[in-house]
Design an enzyme around this catalytic site. Structure first.
Site, PDB file in Angstrom:
ATOM      1  N   THR A  14       0.813  -1.215   0.000  1.00 40.71           N
ATOM      2  CA  THR A  14       0.000   0.000   0.000  1.00 40.71           C
ATOM      3  C   THR A  14       0.848   1.266   0.000  1.00 40.71           C
ATOM      4  O   THR A  14       0.497   2.265  -0.630  1.00 40.71           O
ATOM      5  CB  THR A  14      -0.939   0.000   1.221  1.00 40.71           C
ATOM      6  OG1 THR A  14      -1.838  -1.107   1.124  1.00 40.71           O
ATOM      7  CG2 THR A  14      -1.746   1.291   1.310  1.00 40.71           C
ATOM      8  N   THR A  90       1.095  -4.368   4.242  1.00 43.41           N
ATOM      9  CA  THR A  90       0.836  -4.711   5.639  1.00 43.41           C
ATOM     10  C   THR A  90       0.080  -6.024   5.818  1.00 43.41           C
ATOM     11  O   THR A  90       0.043  -6.558   6.926  1.00 43.41           O
ATOM     12  CB  THR A  90       0.049  -3.588   6.331  1.00 43.41           C
ATOM     13  OG1 THR A  90      -1.190  -3.376   5.638  1.00 43.41           O
ATOM     14  CG2 THR A  90       0.852  -2.302   6.366  1.00 43.41           C
ATOM     15  N   ASP A  91      -0.518  -6.551   4.748  1.00 42.84           N
ATOM     16  CA  ASP A  91      -1.293  -7.791   4.883  1.00 42.84           C
ATOM     17  C   ASP A  91      -0.468  -8.929   5.480  1.00 42.84           C
ATOM     18  O   ASP A  91      -1.013  -9.783   6.189  1.00 42.84           O
ATOM     19  CB  ASP A  91      -1.838  -8.236   3.528  1.00 42.84           C
ATOM     20  CG  ASP A  91      -2.995  -7.394   3.042  1.00 42.84           C
ATOM     21  OD1 ASP A  91      -3.460  -6.526   3.810  1.00 42.84           O
ATOM     22  OD2 ASP A  91      -3.431  -7.592   1.896  1.00 42.84           O
TER      23      ASP A  91
END
Length: 332
Positions: A14, A90-91
């Protein structure tokens, strides 16, 4: 005083995402150099080498990518770089940071960061997270603490950090211990150290394939019978409560534990697997006596990675148990 020499490696995520003309949603577009150039204060903190390793969302990273990334970081450490920062989606930060902790042997600072908001969003958190990560990576106090996750001006230990919210910039939490430090006034301030050491075995060429099976209300466990034929090398059971499964699961788990390593983790956000409290069929005492390996304070995602590394190194059954014992805080 000379500035530290750091490498910043971007894999995407992201933090690198923008929206193209006519496109729906955001996607990775920015390079490591783009991200660094957007934060001029970074040049005051360190001499930076920027490298774009890949450009993909965190969900598309694989363990093979992280094995290759760990080798690259170790090579740069061996060449004299003082610290490393990995930028990613960040997943999967809670997994990749822990895997890097297992694979990179050096005591130099290794920071993993990202962002919860895209680069064009109002209040984008990527620049602040990147600057904070550079501050931590350049701090001599960050050395020897293993891989660290830095977001929202908080410093987390890789073994315990989890993504706790889908959208908030304060998403990352460490339920079992809290952050081990913070970034304030351009300084890294540490309040505690990670309890578990970095890896004690060589980094494998590849990880063994490990399945995760989650226990839930009313599930009869029929998937357990299928696992031996699905080419998995081991299994992590994400159990209820303190390490419990339905009684109907017991025969299947007993059979699995005779064929492959089976690790017992818990699905609760915090707390260890119990060892010596409950004695009913399917309890932690029953399952451990049947050969399951307690994961200690590791959640199922991290237990899967530790088991994959251990089996990739052809660890003996006793060696695997010792690897997990490092994360158990119920030791005598």
């Amino acid at each position: 005083m000379s500035k530290p020499k750091l490498i910043v490696v971007s894999t995407g995520g992201t933090i690198t995402m923008t929206s193209g003309q006519g496109a729906k949603g955001i996607a990775p577009t920015l390079t490591a150099a783009d991200l660094l150039n957007a934060v001029p204060q970074i040049a005051q903190q360190a001499d930076i080498e920027a490298l774009t390793f890949s450009s993909m969302p965190g969900a598309s990273l694989t363990t093979n990518h992280i094995v290759d990334l760990a080798k690259l970081i170790q090579q740069r450490f061996d060449a004299g770089i003082d610290g490393a920062i990995v930028i990613q989606g960040t997943d999967t930060i809670e997994e990749t940071s822990f895997l890097l902790d297992l694979l990179v042997a050096d005591s130099k600072p290794l920071i993993v960061t990202g962002a919860m908001r895209g680069a064009q969003a109002a209040g984008a958190d990527g620049p602040a997270n990147l600057l904070a990560s550079v501050v931590v990576a350049g701090s001599p106090h960050a050395a020897g603490r293993g891989s660290l996750v830095v977001l929202n001006d908080e410093i987390h230990a890789a073994a315990f950090v989890r993504k706790g919210h889908t959208g908030l910039t304060s998403s990352f939490i460490s339920p079992n211990c809290g952050p081990i430090g913070l970034v304030c006034e351009q300084r890294a301030l540490f309040t505690s150290s990670p309890a578990a050491p970095r890896r004690s075995t060589p980094a494998p060429g590849a990880l063994a394939d490990i399945a995760i099976v989650k226990a839930c209300l009313g599930d009869d466990g029929r998937i357990l019978d299928a696992l031996p034929g699905m080419a998995y090398a081991g299994v992590v059971v994400e159990a209820m409560g303190a390490g419990h499964v339905p009684q109907s699961w017991v025969p299947g788990l007993s059979g699995l534990a005779e064929k492959m390593p089976v690790v017992l983790a818990v699905r609760t956000p915090a707390g260890p697997v119990f060892n010596n409290t409950y004695g009913f069929p399917g309890s932690e005492i029953d399952l451990i006596n049947r050969g399951l390996i307690p994961a200690g304070l590791l959640d199922a995602l991290k237990a899967r990675l530790l088991l994959g590394v251990s089996m990739g190194n052809n660890e003996t059954p006793e060696g695997i148990r010792l690897q997990f014992k490092r994360f158990s805080y119920l030791q005598d």
